[in-house]
Design a protein around this motif. Structure first.
Motif, PDB file in Angstrom:
ATOM      1  N   CYS A 204       0.857  -1.185   0.000  1.00 19.03           N
ATOM      2  CA  CYS A 204       0.000   0.000   0.000  1.00 19.03           C
ATOM      3  C   CYS A 204       0.895   1.238   0.000  1.00 19.03           C
ATOM      4  CB  CYS A 204      -0.902  -0.009   1.229  1.00 19.03           C
ATOM      5  SG  CYS A 204      -1.928   1.459   1.389  1.00 19.03           S
TER       6      CYS A 204
ATOM      7  N   HIS B  34      -7.857  -7.295  -4.141  1.00 20.58           N
ATOM      8  CA  HIS B  34      -8.178  -6.328  -3.093  1.00 20.58           C
ATOM      9  C   HIS B  34      -7.534  -4.994  -3.418  1.00 20.58           C
ATOM     10  CE1 HIS B  34      -9.816  -9.198  -0.100  1.00 20.58           C
ATOM     11  NE2 HIS B  34      -9.087 -10.043  -0.796  1.00 20.58           N
ATOM     12  N   GLY B  35      -8.013  -3.953  -2.789  1.00 20.97           N
ATOM     13  CA  GLY B  35      -7.375  -2.658  -2.874  1.00 20.97           C
ATOM     14  C   GLY B  35      -7.906  -1.779  -3.985  1.00 20.97           C
TER      15      GLY B  35
ATOM     16  N   CYS C 231      -4.464  -0.342   0.033  1.00 20.76           N
ATOM     17  CA  CYS C 231      -5.007  -1.609   0.518  1.00 20.76           C
ATOM     18  C   CYS C 231      -6.493  -1.505   0.847  1.00 20.76           C
ATOM     19  CB  CYS C 231      -4.221  -2.100   1.721  1.00 20.76           C
ATOM     20  SG  CYS C 231      -4.217  -0.964   3.113  1.00 20.76           S
ATOM     21  N   ARG C 232      -6.957  -0.326   1.245  1.00 19.02           N
ATOM     22  CA  ARG C 232      -8.362  -0.139   1.620  1.00 19.02           C
ATOM     23  C   ARG C 232      -8.739   1.323   1.436  1.00 19.02           C
ATOM     24  NH1 ARG C 232      -5.551  -1.781   6.468  1.00 19.02           N
ATOM     25  NH2 ARG C 232      -5.052   0.050   7.693  1.00 19.02           N
ATOM     26  N   SER C 233     -10.025   1.596   1.563  1.00 18.71           N
ATOM     27  CA  SER C 233     -10.510   2.953   1.314  1.00 18.71           C
ATOM     28  C   SER C 233      -9.987   3.936   2.361  1.00 18.71           C
ATOM     29  CB  SER C 233     -12.031   2.970   1.287  1.00 18.71           C
ATOM     30  OG  SER C 233     -12.540   2.554   2.534  1.00 18.71           O
ATOM     31  N   LYS C 234      -9.695   3.454   3.554  1.00 17.97           N
ATOM     32  CA  LYS C 234      -9.149   4.311   4.611  1.00 17.97           C
ATOM     33  C   LYS C 234      -7.848   4.971   4.141  1.00 17.97           C
ATOM     34  CE  LYS C 234      -7.489   3.746   9.381  1.00 17.97           C
ATOM     35  NZ  LYS C 234      -7.320   2.761  10.450  1.00 17.97           N
TER      36      LYS C 234
END
Length: 182
Positions: free
Chosen positions: A18, A29-30, A44-47
């Motif tokens: 990330c 993912h991601g 890696c994530r929306s955060k």
């Protein structure tokens, strides 16, 4: 990006990190973000994506690896990190080479884990020393609340004095009774 075929026959990607928090990104993912100059950012994530869009500095956000490394919370300089870097050199497939590579990767993971544990123990030693100093200061500050330590001799002497006093009181009573009778 290195593709390794696992024994189950599933391809797993290693090396995708990330951009914001430096954690692993697993296949499927991601979020990918491509800037106008064609630079690709993987999250890696929306955060992480939202934090990037808000122009936050990963070194100032406490939950990122960059923060932990820059503030001395994680191992930052080690020779095992050199082996994790990307290499864009094509290599002809060789079964023995891949087996040796996988074996080396496992060994490097063991070494890194051992070094990280040692680093954490060293880091926690300083905290224990500070905690001990704080405890000593608190004891000195509130020493009047603590009862003095009593040794066995003092307990024995106190019991002996009590029995002597009781004997004296009994002797006085006997003397007073003997005087009353006479």
């Amino acid at each position: 990006k290195i593709l390794v075929q696992l024994s189950s026959g599933i391809n797993a990607e290693y090396g995708e990190k990330c951009y914001f928090c430096s954690s692993n990104i697993y296949p499927g993912h991601g979020i990918n973000f491509v800037r106008n100059d064609c630079k690709m950012f993987r999250f890696c994530r929306s955060k992480c994506h939202k934090a990037f869009k808000m122009k936050r500095n990963p070194r100032k956000v406490k939950w990122t690896k960059a923060f932990r490394k820059s503030h001395g919370k994680e191992l930052a300089i080690d020779s095992t990190f050199e082996l994790e870097k990307k290499r864009n050199v094509p290599v002809k497939y060789n079964r023995e080479l891949w087996q040796n590579t996988i074996h080396a990767m496992k060994r490097i993971q063991e070494i890194r884990a051992r070094r990280q544990n040692q680093f954490i123990k060293q880091r926690l030693k300083a905290g224990k020393k500070l905690e001990l100093k704080d405890d000593e200061k608190e004891v000195e500050k509130h020493i009047h609340l603590i009862e003095p330590r009593v040794t066995e001799e003092e307990v024995y002497n106190a019991a002996l004095n009590k029995t002597k006093q009781k004997l004296k009181e009994k002797q006085k009573l006997v003397e007073v009774e003997s005087m009353d009778m006479s």
